[in-house]
Design a protein around this motif. Structure first.
Motif, PDB file in Angstrom:
ATOM      1  N   PRO A 190      52.434 -13.179 -13.214  1.00 20.47           N
ATOM      2  CA  PRO A 190      51.117 -13.174 -13.873  1.00 20.47           C
ATOM      3  C   PRO A 190      51.190 -12.462 -15.223  1.00 20.47           C
ATOM      4  N   LYS A 191      50.370 -12.932 -16.118  1.00 19.35           N
ATOM      5  CA  LYS A 191      50.343 -12.360 -17.455  1.00 19.35           C
ATOM      6  C   LYS A 191      49.647 -11.006 -17.397  1.00 19.35           C
ATOM      7  N   ARG A 192      50.277 -10.014 -18.005  1.00 21.84           N
ATOM      8  CA  ARG A 192      49.700  -8.670 -17.996  1.00 21.84           C
ATOM      9  C   ARG A 192      48.681  -8.549 -19.121  1.00 21.84           C
ATOM     10  N   GLY A 193      47.592  -7.924 -18.829  1.00 23.65           N
ATOM     11  CA  GLY A 193      46.544  -7.726 -19.832  1.00 23.65           C
ATOM     12  C   GLY A 193      46.621  -6.338 -20.447  1.00 23.65           C
ATOM     13  N   LEU A 194      45.693  -6.085 -21.288  1.00 16.90           N
ATOM     14  CA  LEU A 194      45.616  -4.774 -21.921  1.00 16.90           C
ATOM     15  C   LEU A 194      44.972  -3.778 -20.984  1.00 16.90           C
ATOM     16  N   ILE A 195      45.250  -2.508 -21.165  1.00 13.67           N
ATOM     17  CA  ILE A 195      44.652  -1.491 -20.313  1.00 13.67           C
ATOM     18  C   ILE A 195      43.142  -1.450 -20.492  1.00 13.67           C
ATOM     19  N   THR A 196      42.680  -1.803 -21.679  1.00 13.68           N
ATOM     20  CA  THR A 196      41.242  -1.795 -21.935  1.00 13.68           C
ATOM     21  C   THR A 196      40.524  -2.926 -21.201  1.00 13.68           C
ATOM     22  N   ASP A 197      41.282  -3.916 -20.708  1.00 23.13           N
ATOM     23  CA  ASP A 197      40.665  -5.013 -19.960  1.00 23.13           C
ATOM     24  C   ASP A 197      40.150  -4.551 -18.597  1.00 23.13           C
ATOM     25  N   SER A 198      40.690  -3.461 -18.085  1.00 23.10           N
ATOM     26  CA  SER A 198      40.290  -3.021 -16.754  1.00 23.10           C
ATOM     27  C   SER A 198      39.123  -2.039 -16.777  1.00 23.10           C
ATOM     28  N   PHE A 199      38.681  -1.654 -17.955  1.00 21.39           N
ATOM     29  CA  PHE A 199      37.561  -0.725 -18.069  1.00 21.39           C
ATOM     30  C   PHE A 199      36.362  -1.423 -18.688  1.00 21.39           C
ATOM     31  N   LYS A 200      35.189  -1.039 -18.199  1.00 17.04           N
ATOM     32  CA  LYS A 200      33.958  -1.604 -18.707  1.00 17.04           C
ATOM     33  C   LYS A 200      33.661  -1.009 -20.081  1.00 17.04           C
ATOM     34  N   VAL A 201      33.263  -1.853 -21.019  1.00 17.53           N
ATOM     35  CA  VAL A 201      32.947  -1.397 -22.369  1.00 17.53           C
ATOM     36  C   VAL A 201      31.530  -0.852 -22.366  1.00 17.53           C
ATOM     37  N   VAL A 202      31.396   0.389 -22.781  1.00 19.56           N
ATOM     38  CA  VAL A 202      30.087   1.024 -22.835  1.00 19.56           C
ATOM     39  C   VAL A 202      29.858   1.485 -24.267  1.00 19.56           C
ATOM     40  N   LYS A 203      28.830   0.940 -24.867  1.00 21.15           N
ATOM     41  CA  LYS A 203      28.482   1.358 -26.221  1.00 21.15           C
ATOM     42  C   LYS A 203      27.261   2.230 -26.149  1.00 21.15           C
ATOM     43  N   LYS A 204      27.336   3.372 -26.800  1.00 18.51           N
ATOM     44  CA  LYS A 204      26.193   4.271 -26.813  1.00 18.51           C
ATOM     45  C   LYS A 204      25.262   3.853 -27.938  1.00 18.51           C
ATOM     46  N   SER A 205      23.993   3.840 -27.615  1.00 18.77           N
ATOM     47  CA  SER A 205      23.022   3.478 -28.648  1.00 18.77           C
ATOM     48  C   SER A 205      22.646   4.728 -29.433  1.00 18.77           C
ATOM     49  N   ARG A 206      22.261   4.476 -30.657  1.00 22.11           N
ATOM     50  CA  ARG A 206      21.843   5.594 -31.489  1.00 22.11           C
ATOM     51  C   ARG A 206      20.444   6.018 -31.070  1.00 22.11           C
ATOM     52  N   ARG A 207      20.249   7.288 -31.096  1.00 19.71           N
ATOM     53  CA  ARG A 207      18.926   7.806 -30.744  1.00 19.71           C
ATOM     54  C   ARG A 207      18.092   7.938 -31.998  1.00 19.71           C
ATOM     55  N   GLY A 208      17.057   7.182 -32.105  1.00 20.93           N
ATOM     56  CA  GLY A 208      16.098   7.331 -33.184  1.00 20.93           C
ATOM     57  C   GLY A 208      16.636   7.002 -34.556  1.00 20.93           C
ATOM     58  N   GLY A 209      17.675   6.267 -34.642  1.00 21.20           N
ATOM     59  CA  GLY A 209      18.195   5.887 -35.957  1.00 21.20           C
ATOM     60  C   GLY A 209      18.877   7.065 -36.654  1.00 21.20           C
ATOM     61  N   LYS A 210      18.594   7.176 -37.925  1.00 25.11           N
ATOM     62  CA  LYS A 210      19.218   8.247 -38.698  1.00 25.11           C
ATOM     63  C   LYS A 210      18.590   9.587 -38.355  1.00 25.11           C
ATOM     64  N   ARG A 211      19.448  10.579 -38.337  1.00 20.10           N
ATOM     65  CA  ARG A 211      18.944  11.929 -38.094  1.00 20.10           C
ATOM     66  C   ARG A 211      18.656  12.594 -39.421  1.00 20.10           C
ATOM     67  N   ASP A 212      17.624  13.406 -39.416  1.00 21.06           N
ATOM     68  CA  ASP A 212      17.329  14.186 -40.610  1.00 21.06           C
ATOM     69  C   ASP A 212      18.223  15.410 -40.604  1.00 21.06           C
TER      70      ASP A 212
END
Length: 108
Positions: free
Chosen positions: A3-25
């Motif tokens: 079987p073809k080996r994949g990347l290590i990142t293929d086995s982890f779920k991608v989680v993107k953090k959203s920005r809180r309130g846009g730009k910070r002052d």
């Protein structure tokens, strides 16, 4: 077939953090104070000026002659060496640190 080996990142779920309130002052940062340059003694200032004179090739070569001889050679040729250099050289005419150029140790 293996079987073809994949990347290590293929086995982890991608989680993107959203920005809180846009730009910070941001609060304005304080300007960083630059450290003051060390105060040079009169001798160190004079030696710096003489070093600049030695490194300035418009006054001609300086091997084999003293700084005062070089200054006196440059003056009649209209090269306008600084009068302060001559004053320093005349004031400290007995100290070899002042009279010999940077290049005095090199052979001609």
């Amino acid at each position: 077939m293996t079987p073809k080996r994949g990347l290590i990142t293929d086995s982890f779920k991608v989680v993107k953090k959203s920005r809180r309130g846009g730009k910070r002052d941001k609060s304005p940062s304080l300007p960083i104070a630059e450290p003051e340059p060390p105060q040079l003694s009169e001798r160190e200032k004079d030696l710096q000026d003489l070093k600049k004179f030695d490194l300035d090739w418009k006054f001609g070569p300086c091997t084999g002659i003293s700084r005062l001889q070089r200054w006196e050679r440059a003056a009649p040729h209209g090269l306008n060496p600084l009068q302060e250099i001559k004053d320093i050289l005349l004031k400290e005419s007995t100290d070899p640190v002042y009279t010999q150029s940077l290049w005095h140790d090199y052979p001609l």
